[in-house]
Scaffold this motif. Structure first.
Motif, mmCIF file in Angstrom:
data_model
loop_
_atom_site.group_PDB
_atom_site.id
_atom_site.type_symbol
_atom_site.label_atom_id
_atom_site.label_comp_id
_atom_site.label_asym_id
_atom_site.label_seq_id
_atom_site.Cartn_x
_atom_site.Cartn_y
_atom_site.Cartn_z
ATOM 1 N N ALA A 88 31.456 38.591 39.596
ATOM 2 C CA ALA A 88 32.659 38.264 38.585
ATOM 3 C C ALA A 88 32.730 39.820 37.747
ATOM 4 O O ALA A 88 33.471 39.818 36.835
ATOM 5 C CB ALA A 88 32.175 37.361 37.680
ATOM 6 N N ASN A 89 31.811 40.555 37.826
ATOM 7 C CA ASN A 89 31.342 41.887 36.930
ATOM 8 C C ASN A 89 32.122 42.953 37.461
ATOM 9 O O ASN A 89 32.429 44.103 36.902
ATOM 10 C CB ASN A 89 30.253 41.972 36.618
ATOM 11 C CG ASN A 89 29.376 40.958 35.847
ATOM 12 O OD1 ASN A 89 29.958 40.213 34.915
ATOM 13 N ND2 ASN A 89 28.091 40.659 36.145
ATOM 14 N N LEU A 90 32.790 42.960 38.694
ATOM 15 C CA LEU A 90 33.547 43.884 39.476
ATOM 16 C C LEU A 90 34.688 44.319 38.472
ATOM 17 O O LEU A 90 35.181 43.681 37.787
ATOM 18 C CB LEU A 90 33.785 43.524 40.794
ATOM 19 C CG LEU A 90 32.743 43.652 41.725
ATOM 20 C CD1 LEU A 90 33.335 43.150 43.090
ATOM 21 C CD2 LEU A 90 31.847 44.984 41.853
ATOM 22 N N SER A 91 35.061 45.511 38.556
ATOM 23 C CA SER A 91 36.639 45.978 37.971
ATOM 24 C C SER A 91 37.623 44.950 37.979
ATOM 25 O O SER A 91 37.884 44.354 39.210
ATOM 26 C CB SER A 91 36.950 47.390 38.242
ATOM 27 O OG SER A 91 38.047 47.660 37.897
ATOM 28 N N THR A 92 38.156 44.642 36.982
ATOM 29 C CA THR A 92 39.473 43.740 36.866
ATOM 30 C C THR A 92 40.398 44.705 37.516
ATOM 31 O O THR A 92 41.594 43.943 37.534
ATOM 32 C CB THR A 92 39.805 43.445 35.458
ATOM 33 O OG1 THR A 92 39.829 44.554 34.604
ATOM 34 C CG2 THR A 92 38.548 42.624 34.974
ATOM 35 N N HIS A 93 40.561 45.667 37.728
ATOM 36 C CA HIS A 93 41.548 46.668 38.423
ATOM 37 C C HIS A 93 41.424 46.433 39.831
ATOM 38 O O HIS A 93 42.259 47.092 40.669
ATOM 39 C CB HIS A 93 41.388 48.199 38.073
ATOM 40 C CG HIS A 93 41.631 48.388 36.589
ATOM 41 N ND1 HIS A 93 42.964 48.548 36.262
ATOM 42 C CD2 HIS A 93 40.677 48.792 35.865
ATOM 43 C CE1 HIS A 93 42.627 48.729 34.682
ATOM 44 N NE2 HIS A 93 41.518 48.943 34.368
ATOM 45 N N LEU A 94 40.256 45.787 40.436
ATOM 46 C CA LEU A 94 40.205 45.654 41.803
ATOM 47 C C LEU A 94 41.427 44.813 42.519
ATOM 48 O O LEU A 94 41.804 43.764 42.135
ATOM 49 C CB LEU A 94 38.844 44.752 42.309
ATOM 50 C CG LEU A 94 38.389 44.890 43.550
ATOM 51 C CD1 LEU A 94 37.930 46.568 43.745
ATOM 52 C CD2 LEU A 94 37.163 43.942 43.819
ATOM 53 N N THR A 95 42.077 45.612 43.463
ATOM 54 C CA THR A 95 43.246 44.939 44.176
ATOM 55 C C THR A 95 42.784 44.610 45.781
ATOM 56 O O THR A 95 43.546 43.470 46.218
ATOM 57 C CB THR A 95 44.569 45.979 43.967
ATOM 58 O OG1 THR A 95 44.134 47.087 44.704
ATOM 59 C CG2 THR A 95 44.960 46.177 42.712
ATOM 60 N N PHE A 96 41.912 45.061 46.052
ATOM 61 C CA PHE A 96 41.624 44.908 47.500
ATOM 62 C C PHE A 96 40.134 44.967 47.631
ATOM 63 O O PHE A 96 39.466 45.793 47.397
ATOM 64 C CB PHE A 96 42.167 46.276 48.509
ATOM 65 C CG PHE A 96 42.112 45.790 49.918
ATOM 66 C CD1 PHE A 96 43.454 45.799 50.504
ATOM 67 C CD2 PHE A 96 41.072 46.045 50.708
ATOM 68 C CE1 PHE A 96 43.431 45.392 52.018
ATOM 69 C CE2 PHE A 96 41.089 45.590 52.010
ATOM 70 C CZ PHE A 96 42.171 45.549 52.746
ATOM 71 N N LEU A 97 39.682 43.636 48.208
ATOM 72 C CA LEU A 97 38.585 43.320 48.396
ATOM 73 C C LEU A 97 37.939 42.656 49.990
ATOM 74 O O LEU A 97 38.696 41.494 50.111
ATOM 75 C CB LEU A 97 37.720 42.434 47.261
ATOM 76 C CG LEU A 97 36.252 41.745 47.528
ATOM 77 C CD1 LEU A 97 35.329 42.892 47.453
ATOM 78 C CD2 LEU A 97 35.907 40.879 46.218
ATOM 79 N N ASP A 98 37.393 43.351 50.610
ATOM 80 C CA ASP A 98 37.162 42.932 52.020
ATOM 81 C C ASP A 98 35.763 42.995 52.324
ATOM 82 O O ASP A 98 34.969 43.954 52.259
ATOM 83 C CB ASP A 98 37.805 43.540 53.194
ATOM 84 C CG ASP A 98 38.133 42.860 54.383
ATOM 85 O OD1 ASP A 98 37.506 42.071 54.615
ATOM 86 O OD2 ASP A 98 38.993 43.201 55.350
ATOM 87 N N MET A 99 35.148 41.770 52.585
ATOM 88 C CA MET A 99 33.838 41.670 52.955
ATOM 89 C C MET A 99 33.544 40.647 54.158
ATOM 90 O O MET A 99 32.568 40.157 54.367
ATOM 91 C CB MET A 99 32.759 40.983 51.883
ATOM 92 C CG MET A 99 33.636 39.626 51.279
ATOM 93 S SD MET A 99 32.539 39.031 49.975
ATOM 94 C CE MET A 99 33.308 39.903 48.838
ATOM 95 N N GLY A 100 34.674 40.722 55.088
ATOM 96 C CA GLY A 100 34.729 39.699 56.210
ATOM 97 C C GLY A 100 33.819 40.467 57.449
ATOM 98 O O GLY A 100 33.263 41.586 57.388
#
Length: 996
Positions: A315-327
């Motif tokens: 939840a503390n990651l950047s609020t600008h984050l648009t692409f998150l992939d941990m698959g």
């Protein structure tokens, strides 16, 4: 360029700058002036030139050797044109050059050693060409060099250690070559480097541990898609200006350094597709430290060995984050509710892990999500209705979990969905009509392998754009709704393993694009519909284990026993011999004889009555003329000259969309219904125009195919001045012609998106289907006689439609009366230069093999981007011989460089832009289009070229018929689909391996 005339002094011409004292031309700046043709050698006479900027035009040919006479030249920018040939060796005389930018052209050969004399170079940009050989070591002598860009060529060998002497180098780009070996340690000592890209080579070894100390100015570091091993250097955070970092698709191991927390300016981080992590708790601790990177937009660490629990620190990651992939990792337990804070996410990849529990409702807060991947996990419980809040969602993958309960009707609010995959879960209840009627679905709707019950809702008819529908292995019942026949884009239909009953509805005959149908293991009954044998695209049909009865058809797909499956239908008979079915009982002979008599007598009687009526009402018309001249009754939409005049704004030039040998084509909007049409107006003063009109109407009168341009009406009348007027009205194709896409004009109104490999392949297959229909499935064979890119139109879905049948030949009389073959079947040299088969030029007869030749040439043009009349083919050479001599070693040299441009949004962050002033006025803009050419795609290109060569053989006897072409082209397309699917879904395929 209107200023370039005798009335204005040349020093005042646009783009020309003169010396105030000598009035000699100093600078020629013609960037983006839409200029074409070769550079004249006389340019070498402007010996006072210090700067030439011809960037972003359409110049062709070789760079003239006379450029070497411009010994005062400081700046030479010829980038983004279509120059070919080799680099001129005479450039070595331009020893004052500071900028040499010839990127984005078609240059070949090696980097000539003569250029070693250009020791004052500040910018050397030769990227995006077809250069080969090794990187010359003498480049290391250019002590002033600030920009070195050699990306996307065919350079090979190792990186010379001499480049380590370039102490002023800031922009260093060697991506997309065939370089091998390790990176010389001296390179990492060039402290001035701020842009470093060596992506997609064959480099190996480990990255130096002190990387962050030696490159303190580094802002962008791309070294993905190589063979690097070892850990991520812990010194990287000391490169405090780093913004974009990509280590993807290597063999890196170990943990992610936790001191990445100090990289506060980080925007993108790609560490996916490595061997990072230990599969244990604590592997994801680096996420809590990345919270300091407040500008982070893209984070990918999928396809690694990360284990442990995904904590609420996400939840503390950047609020600008648009692409998150941990698959495709080993992450377990549930999704933390803190993920709902990442409100700007557009793509979230969690597939292929060991995640479980129920989905948190906070996922519904991520209202900017376009893609959500949850597949191949252990989620259970109901699908939260809050997912219906994700109205921007385009792709939703939730297959291979343990979701249960009903499909929430709220998913029907996701009005932009293209893909919905809920397969292989424990879902029950009926299919909500809000979901099955979601008209945006165009790629995939997969609800298979669940426990869904009830009837298939009639709203399924809303799926008019859907390509694949899979409802197999459920407990659905009732009849197949007739509305399914409105899903005209369907290619794959899977309803097997249910309890559907009744007959196959006749409305499915409208689904002419169907390639695969599986209706097996149901309770369907009745006769096998005849229309199934008329579906020309159909490759596989499975109707086994139902209750069908009667005779099995023997035409179409039923002629190929391997393409159909009919087991478990005990009441079937007949069919082709390979099916080994019993013969059908013969009909009553007397009744059969009466029916046969009726079938003969009624048509003959009707024909006689029709001819007598025709002669009575039109005594001046001959029977032959009546049969040859098309009438409005042949089409359903009669139209007048006045309405055409109104619809085209008086045939305004603004409505003109094309012109040809026998007339012009205008865009029109019909007042009666607002329909947009293309109006082809014949120039009756042109010899042959009337015959062309009759030929085209007769050819298209009775044929219908999804890949043929459809006539909606004709107009044969008088204009307002009493002159004869003839016009054909077609469906309007909003994407223009294939010619416009392959060879776009320089003016903005004709600029079109370049076609990808798969798009070209689909278009080529569409054209092949059209030819197969014309040659083999019409009542009488039709030869097109003028197949070329300008006669292939593209609709809004980029489906190809073959048009312009003005030269077409119908071969029915030739088959009946051999003595008339020459007069009816020879078109001599009619057609278009470059596409005419050789035998026509020698007075040979028209045949379907002539169209095969034109199709072969068309293939070669589509995948090289060169017309058969291109000036590069000279001295007796043509496009066929040119490609034949080039294959197989140099296929990458001849393929259109735009063909492999990646379109995935997730690749967009590989793009890099830099702008720097060099000597005051020169600006450099380098853009990386993200081209990724795999060896398998090169093999596919090779296969296409081989097909094109074999079909454009000089001898007609060597050309193989179009149905064989279709099989070969479809096989190539299947490979390309697997490659693309493998790239998009590798994370999920790998997860199966990990789970097993």
């Amino acid at each position: 360029m209107s200023s370039w005339n005798d009335s204005v002094h040349f020093c005042n011409w646009i783009g020309v700058t003169c010396s105030p004292s000598s009035k000699r031309v100093n600078v020629l700046d013609l960037e983006a002036k839409r200029l074409v043709g070769p550079i004249p050698p006389s340019l070498g006479n402007l010996t006072f030139l210090t700067g030439i900027n011809l960037r972003n035009n359409s110049f062709i040919g070789e760079i003239p050797q006379e450029v070497g006479r411009l010994q005062r030249l400081h700046h030479l920018n010829l980038s983004r044109n279509s120059f070919g040939g080799k680099l001129p060796t005479n450039l070595s005389y331009c020893t004052q050059l500071r900028v040499l930018d010839i990127a984005y052209n078609n240059l070949i050969g090696q980097i000539p050693g003569h250029l070693s004399s250009l020791s004052k170079l500040v910018n050397l940009s030769l990227g995006m060409n077809n250069l080969m050989g090794s990187i010359p070591a003498w480049i290391g002598n250019f002590s002033s060099l600030n920009v070195l860009s050699l990306e996307q060529n065919n350079l090979q060998g190792s990186i010379p250690s001499e480049l380590g002497r370039l102490s002023r180098l800031g922009y260093f780009r060697l991506a997309l070559n065939n370089l091998s070996g390790t990176i010389p340690p001296r390179i990492f000592n060039i402290s001035s480097i701020y842009f470093f890209s060596i992506t997609q080579n064959h480099l190996h070894g480990s990255l130096p541990s002190d990387l962050g100390f030696t490159l303190p100015n580094l802002q962008i570091f791309y070294c993905g898609e190589n063979n690097f091993t070892g850990p991520i250097p812990t010194s990287l955070p000391n490169a405090s200006q780093l913004q974009r970092l990509a280590f993807n698709q290597n063999g890196l191991t170990g943990a992610v350094p936790q001191n990445l927390a100090s990289m506060q300016g980080l925007v993108t981080l790609h560490i996916n597709s490595n061997k990072l992590g230990y599969g244990k708790d604590g592997d994801l601790n680096f996420l809590s430290f990345l919270a300091n990177s407040t500008g982070l937009e893209v984070l990918r660490f999928d396809e690694n060995y990360f284990g442990g629990v995904l904590t609420n620190s996400i939840a503390n990651l950047s609020t600008h984050l648009t692409f998150l992939d941990m698959g495709v990792n080993m992450i377990h337990r549930d999704i933390p509710i803190g993920i709902g804070n990442l409100v700007n996410l557009s793509s979230l990849g969690l597939g292929g892990n060991y995640l479980g529990g129920t989905l948190p409702h906070v996922l519904g807060k991520l209202q900017k999500l376009n893609e959500l991947y949850l597949s191949f996990n252990n989620f259970f419980g109901p699908i939260p209705s809050s997912l219906g809040n994700l109205t921007a969602l385009i792709k939703l993958y939730m297959e291979e979990n343990r979701f249960e309960g009903r499909i929430p009707p709220s998913l029907g609010n996701c009005g932009n969905l293209l893909v919905l995959n809920l397969s292989s879960n424990n879902l029950s209840g009926t299919i909500p009509k809000q979901v099955i009627g979601l008209s945006s679905l165009s790629i995939l709707l997969d609800l298979s392998y669940n426990f869904l019950i009830g009837a298939l809702p009639f709203e399924v008819g809303n799926l008019i754009h859907l390509t694949q529908l899979d409802l197999s292995k459920n407990r659905l019942s009732g009849k197949i709704p007739t509305t399914l026949g409105t899903c005209i884009s369907l290619e794959y239909l899977y309803l097997d393993g249910n309890s559907f009953e009744g007959v196959i509805p006749q409305s499915l005959k409208n689904l002419r694009g169907l390639e695969d149908i599986d209706l097996s293991h149901n309770k369907l009954s009745g006769h096998i519909p005849e229309f199934l044998s008329k579906l020309l695209a159909l490759k596989h049909l499975n109707i086994s284990y139902n209750d069908f009865e009667g005779e099995v058809p023997s035409e179409g797909i039923f002629a190929n026993a391997r393409a159909i499956s009919i087991f478990g239908n005990e009441k079937l008979c007949g069919g082709v011999q390979e099916l080994n079915l019993s013969s059908c009982p013969s009909k009553h002979p007397k009744l059969h004889g009466k029916l046969l008599a009726l079938k003969i007598i009624i048509p003959i009687t009707s024909t006689i009555i029709f001819v007598l009526l025709l002669l009575y009402f039109f005594p001046t018309c001959s029977i032959k003329g009546a049969l040859a001249t098309p009438s409005l009754e042949d089409w359903q939409l009669p139209i007048s000259y006045a309405e055409l005049l109104e619809s085209t704004n008086g045939f305004s030039e603004n409505n003109l969309i094309g012109s040809g040998s026998f007339g012009s084509v205008y865009k029109g909007v019909l007042s009666r219904n607002g329909a947009i049409v293309a109006v082809k107006v014949l120039n009756l003063q042109q010899q042959g125009a009337l015959k062309s009109f009759i030929n085209e109407c007769n050819a298209l009168r009775d044929i219908r195919h999804r890949n043929l341009l459809k006539i909606t009406s004709i107009c044969s009348s008088l204009d307002h001045e009493g002159n004869g007027f003839k016009s054909i009205i077609f469906e309007f194709m909003c994407n223009g012609s294939l010619d416009q896409c392959l060879h776009p004009k320089s003016d903005e109104q004709h600029q079109r998106k370049r076609l990808s490999f798969l798009q070209r392949l689909n278009i080529a297959i569409d054209v092949a289907y059209a030819l197969e229909y014309l040659h083999h499935h019409c009542q009488t064979p039709i030869v097109h006689c003028d197949l070329k890119p300008s006669n292939i139109l593209l609709d809004e879905d980029m489906v190809a439609h073959v048009g312009d049948f003005g030269l077409a030949k119908i071969l029915f009389e030739a088959s009946k009366n051999p003595s008339k073959t020459q007069t009816l079947s020879s078109c001599g040299l009619k057609g278009s230069i470059g596409y005419i088969p050789p035998e026509y030029a020698m007075g040979g007869q028209v045949s379907t093999l002539g169209d095969i030749y034109s199709y072969g040439i068309l293939l070669l043009e589509m995948f090289t981007g060169k017309r058969p009349t291109d000036e590069v083919f000279k001295d007796g050479q043509n496009i066929h011989t040119f490609i034949a001599m080039t294959l197989p070693e140099h296929v990458i040299d001849i393929v259109d460089p735009f063909i492999f441009l990646e379109e995935d949004e997730e690749e967009a962050d590989h793009d890099a832009r830099t702008e720097e002033d060099i000597e005051g006025s020169a600006k450099i803009r380098e853009e990386d289009p993200g081209v990724n050419v795999s060896s398998r795609m090169i093999d596919c290109s090779m296969s296409v070229f081989k097909i094109g060569l074999s079909r454009s053989a000089t001898s007609p006897n060597e050309r193989i018929r179009i149905n064989v072409v279709l099989n070969e082209m479809n096989a190539i397309r299947d490979i390309v689909h697997k490659l693309k699917k493998g790239k998009r879904r590798a994370r999920y395929d790998n997860s199966i391996f990990l789970i097993n």
